[in-house]
Design a protein around this motif. Structure first.
Motif, PDB file in Angstrom:
ATOM      1  N   UNK A 164      51.825  35.751  41.362  1.00  0.00           N
ATOM      2  CA  UNK A 164      51.825  35.375  39.946  1.00  0.00           C
ATOM      3  C   UNK A 164      50.425  35.252  39.373  1.00  0.00           C
ATOM      4  N   UNK A 165      49.490  34.810  40.186  1.00  0.00           N
ATOM      5  CA  UNK A 165      48.175  34.475  39.628  1.00  0.00           C
ATOM      6  C   UNK A 165      47.180  35.605  39.801  1.00  0.00           C
ATOM      7  N   UNK A 166      47.425  36.739  39.227  1.00  0.00           N
ATOM      8  CA  UNK A 166      46.516  37.874  39.307  1.00  0.00           C
ATOM      9  C   UNK A 166      45.385  37.727  38.318  1.00  0.00           C
ATOM     10  N   UNK A 167      44.581  38.767  38.241  1.00  0.00           N
ATOM     11  CA  UNK A 167      43.408  38.713  37.364  1.00  0.00           C
ATOM     12  C   UNK A 167      43.784  38.353  35.936  1.00  0.00           C
ATOM     13  N   UNK A 168      44.862  38.948  35.442  1.00  0.00           N
ATOM     14  CA  UNK A 168      45.234  38.700  34.056  1.00  0.00           C
ATOM     15  C   UNK A 168      45.598  37.242  33.837  1.00  0.00           C
ATOM     16  N   UNK A 169      46.072  36.570  34.891  1.00  0.00           N
ATOM     17  CA  UNK A 169      46.503  35.185  34.735  1.00  0.00           C
ATOM     18  C   UNK A 169      45.331  34.225  34.633  1.00  0.00           C
ATOM     19  N   UNK A 170      44.112  34.695  34.872  1.00  0.00           N
ATOM     20  CA  UNK A 170      42.972  33.796  34.768  1.00  0.00           C
ATOM     21  C   UNK A 170      42.177  34.079  33.491  1.00  0.00           C
ATOM     22  N   UNK A 171      42.851  34.641  32.507  1.00  0.00           N
ATOM     23  CA  UNK A 171      42.155  34.999  31.272  1.00  0.00           C
ATOM     24  C   UNK A 171      41.391  33.810  30.701  1.00  0.00           C
ATOM     25  N   UNK A 172      41.946  32.615  30.856  1.00  0.00           N
ATOM     26  CA  UNK A 172      41.295  31.430  30.315  1.00  0.00           C
ATOM     27  C   UNK A 172      39.980  31.136  30.987  1.00  0.00           C
TER      28      UNK A 172
ATOM     29  N   UNK B 243      40.332  46.278  27.852  1.00  0.00           N
ATOM     30  CA  UNK B 243      39.686  47.434  28.460  1.00  0.00           C
ATOM     31  C   UNK B 243      40.107  48.729  27.805  1.00  0.00           C
ATOM     32  N   UNK B 244      39.207  49.712  27.816  1.00  0.00           N
ATOM     33  CA  UNK B 244      39.556  51.004  27.242  1.00  0.00           C
ATOM     34  C   UNK B 244      40.434  51.793  28.203  1.00  0.00           C
ATOM     35  N   UNK B 245      40.415  51.383  29.510  1.00  0.00           N
ATOM     36  CA  UNK B 245      41.273  52.043  30.489  1.00  0.00           C
ATOM     37  C   UNK B 245      42.472  51.129  30.723  1.00  0.00           C
ATOM     38  N   UNK B 246      43.667  51.684  30.590  1.00  0.00           N
ATOM     39  CA  UNK B 246      44.866  50.874  30.828  1.00  0.00           C
ATOM     40  C   UNK B 246      45.289  51.072  32.272  1.00  0.00           C
TER      41      UNK B 246
ATOM     42  N   UNK C  98      33.756  47.142  28.609  1.00  0.00           N
ATOM     43  CA  UNK C  98      34.139  48.069  27.539  1.00  0.00           C
ATOM     44  C   UNK C  98      34.335  49.501  28.022  1.00  0.00           C
ATOM     45  N   UNK C  99      33.467  49.955  28.921  1.00  0.00           N
ATOM     46  CA  UNK C  99      33.495  51.379  29.285  1.00  0.00           C
ATOM     47  C   UNK C  99      34.276  51.686  30.555  1.00  0.00           C
ATOM     48  N   UNK C 100      34.478  50.660  31.371  1.00  0.00           N
ATOM     49  CA  UNK C 100      35.118  50.934  32.663  1.00  0.00           C
ATOM     50  C   UNK C 100      36.395  50.126  32.874  1.00  0.00           C
ATOM     51  N   UNK C 101      36.749  49.277  31.920  1.00  0.00           N
ATOM     52  CA  UNK C 101      37.990  48.516  32.029  1.00  0.00           C
ATOM     53  C   UNK C 101      37.954  47.457  33.118  1.00  0.00           C
ATOM     54  N   UNK C 102      36.749  47.047  33.494  1.00  0.00           N
ATOM     55  CA  UNK C 102      36.633  45.989  34.508  1.00  0.00           C
ATOM     56  C   UNK C 102      36.913  44.643  33.840  1.00  0.00           C
ATOM     57  N   UNK C 103      37.723  43.801  34.473  1.00  0.00           N
ATOM     58  CA  UNK C 103      37.956  42.455  33.951  1.00  0.00           C
ATOM     59  C   UNK C 103      36.812  41.571  34.424  1.00  0.00           C
ATOM     60  N   UNK C 104      35.997  41.122  33.474  1.00  0.00           N
ATOM     61  CA  UNK C 104      34.861  40.257  33.833  1.00  0.00           C
ATOM     62  C   UNK C 104      35.283  38.807  33.687  1.00  0.00           C
ATOM     63  N   UNK C 105      35.206  38.064  34.757  1.00  0.00           N
ATOM     64  CA  UNK C 105      35.574  36.643  34.740  1.00  0.00           C
ATOM     65  C   UNK C 105      34.300  35.837  34.968  1.00  0.00           C
TER      66      UNK C 105
END
Ligand code: FAD
Length: 434
Positions: A17-25, A32-35, A106-113
């Protein structure tokens, strides 16, 4: 090494459940420009320096939407240690050695936390962030750099670094050292305590002495002296530095190894002194560069051995202790390679290729590494050392080396300075994608 089949990865991802997207906060996750495919295997990278950020960029760039890449970095922006001596020497601005992560998002769709990772739960394949949230991984890359070991120099401490800055991690420490340096008057003495091996950037302390001398000379502070008290009996590019100091700064820089000072007994921040067996040295500015070890996150995860650094497989940069984890840069035991940004960037490309091989089955070519370290002695005079490397019987081995020679013509040394400037521009673009 155990097999690296991707079988079972999807099951783990779907169940988590707690993937990268779940730590958006916890950070700034830009759109990202890449889906990425919803079930793409997850690559998590801790540490956004030359090791970690390069790996993130190469994996995201080459895997496209097949992999989900998250970069966890404690600081919002990265100041390079490399070229920080040029900042001390007044040849670079602080801004010019500071870089952001926007292009990677922006260019590589990397989630920066933008968060500090506080632990790695290896069995569960999760990174725990400082706020307690978790990021699941299929492959983890750890590139946290080094921690300085304050207590390796008796009398030195976290508090003492505010008075005797080490500036061996770039940022506030670098600014503090420059402020203290800029406040010196003619005739005041600078002491550099140089660390034992292995440490980040073997020629770094001596380039720093050169840059201090460059400024003192330009200011007309000819009565000032720079004393280097070294834990080592010899150092990188020693003959080249000795030649350059004699030519450009005669009488200004004195270097003492253990056979002269007899041993460094400790420092006293109150009195600005360094005690050795031979004598007590007093400096208006004391730059203490202590011994170092792998960043805490790697050690706490049980990935270091009793050297304090992390053993790796020289063919892949994979941890010797965990097949799902790769260790890059200064934190790793990379055999014959020095701890440099060039080396970390080179290792990152090998790890990125192996991570893609593990997770998307792309072809893995034999590992090859490279390094060059330039050191500025005077504005138009740089020397260099470097080599090529490949996996050997005992980790990464050197296959060829080169080093500048003494008595080289001035135009060659000037060309080295231009090469170094070009390298800085190229490598920072390669790391940060901007
Ligand atoms: P780092 O650059 O230290 O990056 C590690 C990153 O991880 C940091 O941004 C840190 O904030 C982050 N981090 C650590 N722990 C965590 C955590 N728990 N959670 C989240 N983030 C974390 N090299 C050269 O090639 N050429 C040079 O000319 C050169 N000159 C140098 C001069 C000086 C004075 C110094 C000190 C070094 C120099 N170097 C040079 C060496 C170079 O700076 C390092 O070798 C290089 O930075 C190592 O890269 P890295 O990615 O391993 O670690």
């Amino acid at each position: 090494m155990a097999g690296h089949s991707t079988n079972g990865l999807s099951r783990r991802q779907f169940g988590f459940l707690a993937g990268a997207a779940a730590v958006a906060g916890a950070g700034s996750l830009a759109t990202p420009s890449i889906v990425r495919a919803a079930n793409a295997p997850r690559v998590v990278i801790v540490g956004g320096g030359p090791g970690g950020a390069t790996a993130a960029r190469y994996i995201a760039k080459d895997a496209g939407e097949a992999l989900d890449v998250t970069l966890i970095e404690a600081n919002p922006r990265y100041t390079t240690c490399f070229f920080s001596n040029l900042y001390l020497g007044g040849l670079r601005s602080f801004d010019s050695i500071t870089h952001g992560y926007d292009a990677l998002e922006a260019n590589y769709g990397i989630s920066f936390v933008n968060a500090r990772a506080s632990a790695v739960e290896r069995d569960a394949q999760q990174v725990v962030l400082a706020d307690g949230s978790r990021v699941a991984y299929d492959r983890l890359i750890i590139a946290p750099g080094v921690d300085v070991i304050h207590e390796s120099v008796p009398g030195y401490s976290k508090e003492a670094e505010e008075i005797m800055p080490h500036a061996w991690k770039a940022g506030p420490q670098t600014k503090l050292l420059k402020e203290r340096f800029d406040a010196l008057e003619n005739g005041q003495q600078i002491i550099i305590v140089a660390p034992p091996n292995p440490y980040r950037c073997p020629p770094g302390p001596y380039e720093r002495a050169s840059m201090f001398a460059h400024v003192l000379k330009a200011r007309g502070h000819t009565a000032s002296r720079i004393i280097i008290l070294d834990y080592k009996p010899k150092f990188s590019k020693q003959a080249l530095f000795a030649e350059g100091w004699e030519e450009f700064y005669p009488g200004m820089i004195e270097w003492y190894g253990p056979d002269v000072h007899g041993g460094i007994q400790g420092v006293d921040p109150e009195t600005g002194t360094v005690e050795t067996d031979f004598d007590t040295f007093t400096g208006a500015l004391v730059n203490v560069i202590p011994a170092q070890k792998a960043g805490m996150i790697a050690r706490d995860a049980g990935l270091a051995d009793d050297t304090g650094y992390c053993p790796i497989d020289g063919a892949s940069m994979r941890s010797a202790f965990d097949d799902n984890i790769f260790i890059l840069g200064d934190a790793s035991i990379a055999g014959a390679m020095p701890k440099s940004a060039f080396a970390a960037n080179s290792q990152a490309k090998v790890a990125a290729m192996n991570v893609r091989g593990d997770l998307v089955g792309s072809k893995v070519f034999p590992a090859r590494y490279t390094n060059t370290c330039w050191s500025l002695i005077e504005t138009d005079n740089a020397v260099k050392v470097g080599g090529q490397y490949a996996p050997g019987a005992e980790g990464i081995a050197s296959t060829s080396t080169f080093i500048s020679q003494i008595h080289e013509p001035a135009d060659l040394r000037k060309a080295n300075t231009e090469e170094a400037a070009g390298w800085y521009q190229g490598i920072t673009a390669d790391i940060f994608g901007a």
